[in-house]
Design an enzyme around this catalytic site. Structure first.
Site, PDB file in Angstrom:
ATOM      1  N   ASP A 128      -9.771  -1.676  24.305  1.00  0.00           N
ATOM      2  CA  ASP A 128     -11.206  -2.193  24.697  1.00  0.00           C
ATOM      3  C   ASP A 128     -11.523  -3.903  25.176  1.00  0.00           C
ATOM      4  O   ASP A 128     -12.228  -4.625  25.258  1.00  0.00           O
ATOM      5  CB  ASP A 128     -12.958  -1.941  23.824  1.00  0.00           C
ATOM      6  CG  ASP A 128     -11.962  -1.981  22.051  1.00  0.00           C
ATOM      7  OD1 ASP A 128     -11.304  -2.908  21.739  1.00  0.00           O
ATOM      8  OD2 ASP A 128     -12.467  -1.393  20.998  1.00  0.00           O
ATOM      9  N   HIS A 136      -1.901   1.305  23.567  1.00  0.00           N
ATOM     10  CA  HIS A 136      -2.266   1.934  24.883  1.00  0.00           C
ATOM     11  C   HIS A 136      -2.706   1.272  25.686  1.00  0.00           C
ATOM     12  O   HIS A 136      -3.753   2.540  26.392  1.00  0.00           O
ATOM     13  CB  HIS A 136      -3.163   2.791  23.945  1.00  0.00           C
ATOM     14  CG  HIS A 136      -2.848   3.983  23.287  1.00  0.00           C
ATOM     15  ND1 HIS A 136      -3.298   4.479  21.398  1.00  0.00           N
ATOM     16  CD2 HIS A 136      -1.061   4.526  22.901  1.00  0.00           C
ATOM     17  CE1 HIS A 136      -2.250   5.125  21.536  1.00  0.00           C
ATOM     18  NE2 HIS A 136      -1.660   5.245  20.995  1.00  0.00           N
ATOM     19  N   CYS A 180      -3.030   1.814  40.021  1.00  0.00           N
ATOM     20  CA  CYS A 180      -2.863   3.175  41.312  1.00  0.00           C
ATOM     21  C   CYS A 180      -2.110   4.361  40.748  1.00  0.00           C
ATOM     22  O   CYS A 180      -0.869   4.344  39.677  1.00  0.00           O
ATOM     23  CB  CYS A 180      -1.782   3.217  42.672  1.00  0.00           C
ATOM     24  SG  CYS A 180      -0.978   4.402  43.568  1.00  0.00           S
ATOM     25  N   CYS A 236      -1.503   3.528  49.008  1.00  0.00           N
ATOM     26  CA  CYS A 236      -0.606   4.845  49.973  1.00  0.00           C
ATOM     27  C   CYS A 236      -2.084   5.728  49.612  1.00  0.00           C
ATOM     28  O   CYS A 236      -1.498   7.016  49.698  1.00  0.00           O
ATOM     29  CB  CYS A 236       0.376   4.744  48.231  1.00  0.00           C
ATOM     30  SG  CYS A 236      -0.879   5.122  47.158  1.00  0.00           S
ATOM     31  N   GLY A 291      -8.500   1.418  10.304  1.00  0.00           N
ATOM     32  CA  GLY A 291      -9.748   1.846  11.136  1.00  0.00           C
ATOM     33  C   GLY A 291      -8.817   2.888  11.847  1.00  0.00           C
ATOM     34  O   GLY A 291      -9.289   2.694  13.050  1.00  0.00           O
ATOM     35  N   THR A 292      -7.520   3.346  11.920  1.00  0.00           N
ATOM     36  CA  THR A 292      -7.590   4.635  12.339  1.00  0.00           C
ATOM     37  C   THR A 292      -7.102   5.624  11.712  1.00  0.00           C
ATOM     38  O   THR A 292      -6.642   5.545  10.268  1.00  0.00           O
ATOM     39  CB  THR A 292      -5.609   4.091  12.955  1.00  0.00           C
ATOM     40  OG1 THR A 292      -5.251   4.981  13.577  1.00  0.00           O
ATOM     41  CG2 THR A 292      -4.464   3.139  12.094  1.00  0.00           C
ATOM     42  N   SER A 293      -6.799   6.982  12.440  1.00  0.00           N
ATOM     43  CA  SER A 293      -6.990   8.215  11.635  1.00  0.00           C
ATOM     44  C   SER A 293      -5.640   8.646  11.362  1.00  0.00           C
ATOM     45  O   SER A 293      -5.329   9.521  10.369  1.00  0.00           O
ATOM     46  CB  SER A 293      -7.603   8.932  12.213  1.00  0.00           C
ATOM     47  OG  SER A 293      -6.539   9.287  13.580  1.00  0.00           O
TER      48      SER A 293
END
Ligand code: BJW
Length: 247
Positions: free
Chosen positions: A106, A121, A129, A152, A189-191
């Site tokens: 984000d 990520h 593309c 393309c 804040g991550t699982s």
């Protein structure tokens, strides 16, 4: 919420030099960005995110996946960083060697003022593309399918990492090196279920780093962490930063 930070942790953080903070979707929850495993709303409620964030889903239903990302892109651009992002931006000056690694796409850490953020990520605000990977900043919208690459003719897609895809090599190398060298590793804040990001914690634990988790819920890391600060990061991190004198 009453935030209680053990004085022993503050003492150890005060003398630390090399600190790595690894964040996930929970840090942006208080900005209004739904976490990845939160129930999806509206037209997306019948799909699991794991079924949309894959190359196979994009091949099967490119328009649906494009629209899901377009909606989320608009959403992240309409929200603001929260006190958790602000506290991390302030803390980067507190330790002489500080690395911020995020699974989030984000861009809110950068908007809060954090520098040199390692994005594992990708970033939802960038479009590329699907065939050549070239970044594209303008495109012609299409009612029935995703817009296409002018060069393309392939579909355009978000510049994020889907399940089964490799992470950006340099970002993963830099994050791995930082996890192998840090004295303190924060998981915020991550699982802690998506790899290889979740494996960074294992690297830090194995080389003897002090591991601190900030999360209102328990995760597969909770029982192995040295300290658990069980609360929303937008409340816990500002208190931590104030107690260290960084805010
Ligand atoms: C709060 C809060 C508040 C709430 N304050 N906290 C080893 C073992 C098993 C499987 C694998 C493995 N290695 C690889 C795999 C496969 C796979 C994987 O990990 N699968 C698992 C699910 C089992 N990994 C991959 O495919 C990766 N690629 C790869 O390994 O390439 C090599 C390879 C290629 C081919 C074949 C084999 C290997 C790629 C992973 C890409 C993940 N992509 C996504 C989508 C990004 C784009 C998008 O946004 O749509 O990334 S999936 C999604 O999960 C997203 C997130 O970054 C990621 C992590 O989620 P996160 O951030 O932890 O969010 P949540 O929602 O899960 O948790 C939120 C947490 O916040 C909760 O704990 C709350 O309690 C907490 N919270 N409010 C603080 N206020």
């Amino acid at each position: 919420m009453m935030v209680d930070i053990p004085s022993e942790l503050i003492a150890q953080l005060s003398v630390a030099k090399n600190v790595l903070v690894s964040t996930g979707a929970g840090i942006s929850a208080e900005s209004g960005v739904p976490t990845f495993r939160d129930a999806q709303t509206g037209m997306w409620s019948k799909f699991r995110p794991e079924e949309l964030a894959t190359p196979e889903a994009f091949v099967r239903n490119p328009k649906m996946v494009w629209d899901w990302y377009a909606e989320r892109r608009d959403q992240v651009q309409a929200v603001e960083p929260n006190p958790g992002h602000d506290a991390l931006a302030a803390l980067q000056k507190f330790w002489s060697d500080f690395t911020l690694v995020t699974q989030n796409v984000d861009g809110l850490h950068q908007r809060a003022g954090s520098r040199d953020v390692i994005e594992l990520h990708g970033n939802i605000t960038r479009v590329k593309c699907a065939r050549e990977g070239t970044h594209v900043s303008v495109w012609v919208p299409n009612e029935d399918e995703p817009p296409k690459c002018e060069k393309c003719g392939s579909y355009l897609r978000p510049d994020v990492v889907w399940f089964g895809e490799s992470l950006p090599v340099r970002a993963l190398e830099a994050a791995t090196h930082a996890a192998q060298c840090c004295e303190v590793f924060f998981s915020v804040g991550t699982s802690s279920v998506v790899y290889p990001a979740a494996g960074l914690t294992d690297l830090a634990l194995n080389q003897g780093a002090l591991v601190v988790e900030v999360n209102p819920d328990s995760t597969p890391l909770t029982d192995r962490a040295d300290f658990v600060l069980p609360g929303p990061s937008g409340e816990v991190l500002p208190v931590l930063a104030k107690q260290l004198g960084a805010l």
